[in-house]
Design a protein around this motif. Structure first.
Motif, short mmCIF file in Angstrom:
data_model
loop_
_atom_site.label_atom_id
_atom_site.label_comp_id
_atom_site.label_asym_id
_atom_site.label_seq_id
_atom_site.Cartn_x
_atom_site.Cartn_y
_atom_site.Cartn_z
N ASP A 122 -34.82 4.51 28.64
CA ASP A 122 -33.94 4.74 29.79
C ASP A 122 -34.53 4.09 31.03
OD1 ASP A 122 -31.93 6.31 28.50
OD2 ASP A 122 -33.41 7.93 28.37
N TYR B 135 -34.04 17.22 33.88
CA TYR B 135 -32.91 17.36 32.97
C TYR B 135 -32.16 18.67 33.27
CZ TYR B 135 -30.26 16.56 28.65
OH TYR B 135 -29.26 16.34 27.74
N MET C 33 -34.75 11.83 29.23
CA MET C 33 -34.02 12.16 28.00
C MET C 33 -34.99 12.45 26.84
SD MET C 33 -30.91 12.17 28.79
CE MET C 33 -29.84 11.57 30.08
N ARG D 112 -28.35 14.70 34.40
CA ARG D 112 -28.23 14.65 32.94
C ARG D 112 -27.41 13.42 32.56
NH1 ARG D 112 -27.99 20.73 30.54
NH2 ARG D 112 -28.58 19.49 28.72
N GLU D 113 -26.83 13.45 31.36
CA GLU D 113 -26.18 12.25 30.84
C GLU D 113 -25.04 11.75 31.71
OE1 GLU D 113 -28.11 14.09 27.21
OE2 GLU D 113 -27.11 14.79 29.04
#
Length: 355
Positions: free
Chosen positions: A230, A96, A210, A100-101
């Protein structure tokens, strides 16, 4: 024709800490609400765990542990210096950090600038305390090898591997901890590190990236996760196939390359087997025995379910190395194997002689 020296090591974060703070993460885990509650009472600790803690709150174990780790890194640094590589492909997990997102690829090769400065202890207004006593603005200069990264990415893409690549970090001013820590440890005597580096990121945490935020967040959450998990990490078989293709790309290049995987093995805080407190020693020993005999099928056929249950998420870094070494039928030398109950993860140092 390219040449490869294979190495396996660890980037254990607590080695960066001052000795008196090395068990801070261990106590942080013990404070989590979601661990097996029996471990909150030392009366329930196994005898090995009590012995490692000792009657001095682990101070003796810390001193011995650090000395052993530095001896291993000094040995690997000498192997690298003697090999005199054009660059090091450093295989590490992205926890992370850059993944990331906005985008989470399974892998990514980074072609960094020729000179790249790291400030590992910079942490806002308060510098991060460290075992070297270095100030917050201390800088480690490392060197990238963009042409080498380009050639390897090109070789992988032409071989049918959909390999992402990048020329700068996405979210960090420096590198992820797997890469920064490994370089700090290889230069533990602070002589400088002249060898160029090509970071090779692996999405080891997959469906946990996440939920755990790349570490222990899942041990402190009380609300159930909404919706589907995820997507998973790349499988061991996929990691090994990419490693094999990477080895062929290096062989077809003009470069001398150190291919180095950096990770600890079973992470206690990722494994329910030891109540999120103790590494899965049995699974580690099984994988170690297969590594000693170069039983690559045993590694390749490991399922993601087995990987995740044992807390072997970061061992996927080693799967890439294993795939490369299997491609050329290389046999490992296990330079050291270190089991622990209070330092979060078992550690392996291995080498594959250059051909």
């Amino acid at each position: 024709m390219g040449e490869i020296l294979g190495l396996g090591a660890t980037h254990y974060p607590s080695l960066c800490a001052p000795p008196e703070r090395m068990l801070g993460f261990f106590h942080h885990i013990l404070s989590a609400p979601n661990i097996d509650p029996k471990y909150k009472d030392r009366a329930n600790w196994p005898s090995e765990m009590l012995a490692e803690m000792g009657n001095d709150e682990g101070r003796g174990s810390i001193e011995r542990y650090r000395e052993r780790m530095w001896a291993n890194f000094r040995k690997q640094r000498k192997m690298i210096d003697d090999f005199a590589p054009d660059f090091i492909v450093l295989i590490g997990d992205d926890q992370y950090e850059n993944f990331r997102e906005d985008i989470i690829p399974p892998f990514c090769i980074y072609g960094l600038d020729d000179d790249f400065d790291l400030q590992p202890w910079k942490n806002g207004a308060e510098p991060r305390a460290n075992g070297w006593g270095e100030p917050g603005d201390w800088t480690m200069r490392i060197h990238g090898h963009r042409d080498g990264a380009k050639q390897l990415a090109t070789g992988l893409l032409r071989a049918g591997v959909a390999m992402p690549y990048a020329y700068k970090p996405l979210h960090l001013a420096g590198l992820g901890h797997a890469f920064t820590n490994t370089l700090l440890f290889l230069d533990c005597d602070r002589r400088g590190f002249p060898h160029p580096v090509v970071p090779f990121h692996v999405n080891c945490y997959g469906s946990m990236v996440m939920r755990s935020a790349g570490a222990t967040a899942h041990l402190f959450k009380t609300d159930p996760e909404p919706g589907l998990p995820d997507p998973p990490a790349p499988t061991p078989a996929l990691c090994m196939s990419v490693g094999a293709a990477l080895a062929r790309a290096i062989q077809a290049s003009p470069y001398r390359v150190v291919l180095m995987a950096s990770s600890s093995w079973s992470h206690c805080f990722l494994s329910p087997v030891g109540g999120w407190v103790i590494p899965d020693h049995a699974a580690d020993r099984e994988m170690l025995a297969a590594l000693r005999r170069a039983d690559w099928d045993a590694w390749r056929n490991r399922s993601l379910e087995q990987i995740e249950r044992a807390g072997h998420h970061e061992l996927l870094n080693w799967m890439v190395l294993a795939g490369a070494m299997a491609e050329f039928d290389r046999k490992p030398v296990i330079d050291d194997w270190v089991e622990t109950y209070i330092f979060q993860s078992d550690k392996c140092f291995a080498s594959f002689a250059a051909s």
